[in-house]
Design a protein around this motif. Structure first.
Motif, short mmCIF file in Angstrom:
data_model
loop_
_atom_site.label_atom_id
_atom_site.label_comp_id
_atom_site.label_asym_id
_atom_site.label_seq_id
_atom_site.Cartn_x
_atom_site.Cartn_y
_atom_site.Cartn_z
N TYR A 18 1.27 5.75 -39.51
CA TYR A 18 2.43 4.97 -39.28
C TYR A 18 2.43 4.31 -37.73
O TYR A 18 3.68 4.11 -37.24
N TYR A 19 1.16 4.38 -37.21
CA TYR A 19 1.31 3.65 -35.59
C TYR A 19 0.69 2.49 -35.69
O TYR A 19 -0.55 2.29 -36.11
N ALA A 20 0.94 1.60 -34.95
CA ALA A 20 0.16 0.39 -34.43
C ALA A 20 -0.77 0.97 -33.24
O ALA A 20 -0.10 1.65 -32.35
N ASN B 243 -2.32 -3.30 -36.87
CA ASN B 243 -1.04 -2.47 -37.17
C ASN B 243 -1.36 -1.29 -38.37
O ASN B 243 -2.44 -0.99 -38.46
N ASP B 244 -0.34 -0.84 -38.71
CA ASP B 244 -0.42 0.41 -39.70
C ASP B 244 -1.61 0.31 -40.71
O ASP B 244 -2.09 1.05 -41.22
N SER C 145 -10.83 -1.73 -35.94
CA SER C 145 -10.81 -1.49 -37.42
C SER C 145 -10.20 -0.06 -37.50
O SER C 145 -10.26 0.54 -36.22
N ARG C 146 -9.76 0.56 -38.35
CA ARG C 146 -9.30 1.91 -38.44
C ARG C 146 -9.37 2.76 -39.78
O ARG C 146 -9.70 1.98 -40.80
N ASP C 147 -9.51 3.98 -39.62
CA ASP C 147 -9.54 4.89 -40.94
C ASP C 147 -8.59 5.83 -40.54
O ASP C 147 -8.69 7.10 -39.86
N ASN C 148 -7.22 5.37 -41.41
CA ASN C 148 -6.31 6.66 -41.26
C ASN C 148 -6.58 7.89 -41.71
O ASN C 148 -6.05 9.05 -40.94
N GLY D 248 4.25 -3.11 -36.41
CA GLY D 248 3.54 -4.27 -35.96
C GLY D 248 2.69 -4.03 -34.64
O GLY D 248 2.84 -3.04 -33.99
N CYS D 249 1.78 -5.24 -34.10
CA CYS D 249 1.27 -5.47 -33.07
C CYS D 249 2.00 -6.03 -31.82
O CYS D 249 2.73 -6.78 -32.13
N SER D 250 1.55 -5.54 -30.48
CA SER D 250 2.00 -6.17 -29.42
C SER D 250 1.00 -6.03 -28.37
O SER D 250 0.20 -4.92 -28.39
N PHE D 251 0.75 -7.02 -27.38
CA PHE D 251 -0.22 -6.83 -26.26
C PHE D 251 0.81 -6.15 -25.09
O PHE D 251 0.20 -6.17 -23.80
N ARG D 252 2.13 -6.12 -25.24
CA ARG D 252 2.80 -5.37 -24.02
C ARG D 252 2.55 -3.90 -23.79
O ARG D 252 2.83 -3.39 -24.88
N SER D 253 2.18 -3.55 -22.56
CA SER D 253 2.16 -2.20 -22.53
C SER D 253 3.41 -1.32 -22.85
O SER D 253 3.20 -0.28 -23.38
#
Length: 123
Positions: A30-32, A51-52, A70-73, A102-107
Protein backbone atom coordinates in the motif's frame (compact mmCIF):
# COMPACT_ATOMS: atom_id res chain seq x y z
CA UNK A 1 9.05 0.84 7.42
CA UNK A 2 12.75 0.22 6.99
CA UNK A 3 14.08 0.38 3.47
CA UNK A 4 17.42 -0.59 2.04
CA UNK A 5 18.63 0.28 -1.42
CA UNK A 6 21.28 -1.99 -2.90
CA UNK A 7 22.86 -2.92 -6.19
CA UNK A 8 24.99 0.12 -6.84
CA UNK A 9 28.53 -0.05 -8.06
CA UNK A 10 31.04 1.09 -10.63
CA UNK A 11 30.14 0.62 -14.29
CA UNK A 12 31.38 1.95 -17.59
CA UNK A 13 29.30 4.29 -19.66
CA UNK A 14 26.75 2.33 -21.64
CA UNK A 15 26.53 -0.35 -19.02
CA UNK A 16 23.67 -1.43 -16.81
CA UNK A 17 22.87 -1.84 -13.15
CA UNK A 18 19.79 -3.04 -11.34
CA UNK A 19 19.02 -1.47 -8.01
CA UNK A 20 16.78 -3.08 -5.43
CA UNK A 21 14.77 -1.45 -2.68
CA UNK A 22 13.84 -3.98 -0.03
CA UNK A 23 11.54 -3.46 2.89
CA UNK A 24 11.77 -5.17 6.22
CA UNK A 25 8.95 -6.21 8.48
CA UNK A 26 6.05 -4.80 6.48
CA UNK A 27 4.63 -5.23 3.06
CA UNK A 28 5.01 -2.46 0.51
CA UNK A 29 1.66 -3.28 -1.00
CA UNK A 30 0.00 0.00 0.00
CA UNK A 31 2.96 2.27 -0.57
CA UNK A 32 4.12 4.28 -3.51
CA UNK A 33 7.87 3.91 -3.94
CA UNK A 34 10.02 6.69 -5.30
CA UNK A 35 13.59 6.62 -6.52
CA UNK A 36 15.79 9.65 -5.98
CA UNK A 37 19.40 10.45 -6.58
CA UNK A 38 21.81 13.05 -5.36
CA UNK A 39 25.07 13.90 -7.03
CA UNK A 40 27.82 15.81 -5.19
CA UNK A 41 27.00 19.49 -4.98
CA UNK A 42 23.54 19.01 -6.46
CA UNK A 43 20.05 18.84 -5.07
CA UNK A 44 18.25 15.56 -4.63
CA UNK A 45 16.39 14.65 -7.81
CA UNK A 46 13.32 12.48 -8.12
CA UNK A 47 13.81 10.19 -11.09
CA UNK A 48 11.20 7.46 -10.92
CA UNK A 49 8.22 6.24 -9.00
CA UNK A 50 5.86 3.30 -8.96
CA UNK A 51 2.43 3.38 -7.44
CA UNK A 52 0.92 0.65 -5.28
CA UNK A 53 -0.46 -1.38 -8.15
CA UNK A 54 2.46 -0.84 -10.49
CA UNK A 55 0.45 0.73 -13.27
CA UNK A 56 1.77 4.26 -12.73
CA UNK A 57 5.48 4.63 -13.41
CA UNK A 58 6.53 8.17 -14.24
CA UNK A 59 10.14 9.01 -15.05
CA UNK A 60 12.18 12.17 -15.04
CA UNK A 61 13.22 13.32 -18.50
CA UNK A 62 16.84 12.68 -17.58
CA UNK A 63 16.25 8.92 -17.34
CA UNK A 64 13.21 8.30 -19.50
CA UNK A 65 13.76 5.51 -21.97
CA UNK A 66 16.80 4.19 -20.10
CA UNK A 67 15.48 3.31 -16.63
CA UNK A 68 12.59 1.02 -15.73
CA UNK A 69 10.95 0.55 -12.35
CA UNK A 70 9.08 -2.56 -11.26
CA UNK A 71 7.84 -4.12 -8.07
CA UNK A 72 6.98 -7.46 -6.53
CA UNK A 73 4.85 -6.87 -3.46
CA UNK A 74 5.08 -10.51 -2.41
CA UNK A 75 8.84 -10.08 -2.18
CA UNK A 76 8.57 -6.63 -0.62
CA UNK A 77 10.98 -5.37 -3.24
CA UNK A 78 11.05 -2.64 -5.87
CA UNK A 79 13.67 -2.62 -8.61
CA UNK A 80 15.17 0.07 -10.77
CA UNK A 81 16.73 -1.27 -13.95
CA UNK A 82 19.22 1.24 -15.29
CA UNK A 83 20.45 0.82 -18.85
CA UNK A 84 22.73 2.86 -21.09
CA UNK A 85 24.23 4.55 -18.07
CA UNK A 86 25.99 7.86 -18.52
CA UNK A 87 28.62 9.60 -16.37
CA UNK A 88 25.99 12.15 -15.38
CA UNK A 89 24.04 9.32 -13.73
CA UNK A 90 26.74 9.14 -11.07
CA UNK A 91 25.08 9.77 -7.72
CA UNK A 92 23.87 8.20 -4.52
CA UNK A 93 20.54 6.57 -5.23
CA UNK A 94 17.78 6.37 -2.63
CA UNK A 95 14.40 4.74 -2.45
CA UNK A 96 11.56 6.12 -0.40
CA UNK A 97 8.07 4.98 0.55
CA UNK A 98 4.87 7.00 0.83
CA UNK A 99 1.77 5.48 2.47
CA UNK A 100 -0.38 6.64 -0.40
CA UNK A 101 -1.39 5.11 -3.67
CA UNK A 102 -0.09 7.59 -6.24
CA UNK A 103 3.30 8.87 -7.33
CA UNK A 104 5.23 12.07 -6.79
CA UNK A 105 8.75 13.35 -7.41
CA UNK A 106 8.62 15.64 -4.38
CA UNK A 107 10.80 14.55 -1.49
CA UNK A 108 8.40 15.71 1.21
CA UNK A 109 5.73 13.38 -0.17
CA UNK A 110 7.66 10.41 1.21
CA UNK A 111 7.67 9.30 4.82
CA UNK A 112 10.27 6.57 4.88
CA UNK A 113 13.72 6.67 3.35
CA UNK A 114 16.35 4.01 2.92
CA UNK A 115 20.08 4.30 2.97
CA UNK A 116 21.45 5.15 -0.40
CA UNK A 117 23.58 3.12 -2.72
CA UNK A 118 26.41 4.64 -4.72
CA UNK A 119 26.34 4.44 -8.50
CA UNK A 120 29.45 5.55 -10.34
CA UNK A 121 29.59 5.61 -14.13
CA UNK A 122 33.00 6.02 -15.71
CA UNK A 123 33.48 7.53 -19.15
Amino acid sequence: VQLQASGGGLVQAGGSLKLACAASEVTLEYYAIGWFRQAPGKEREGISCINDSGNETPYANSVKGRFAVSRDNSKKTVWLQMNNLKPEDTAVYYCAAAPVLGCSFRSHYYTFWGRGTQVTVSS
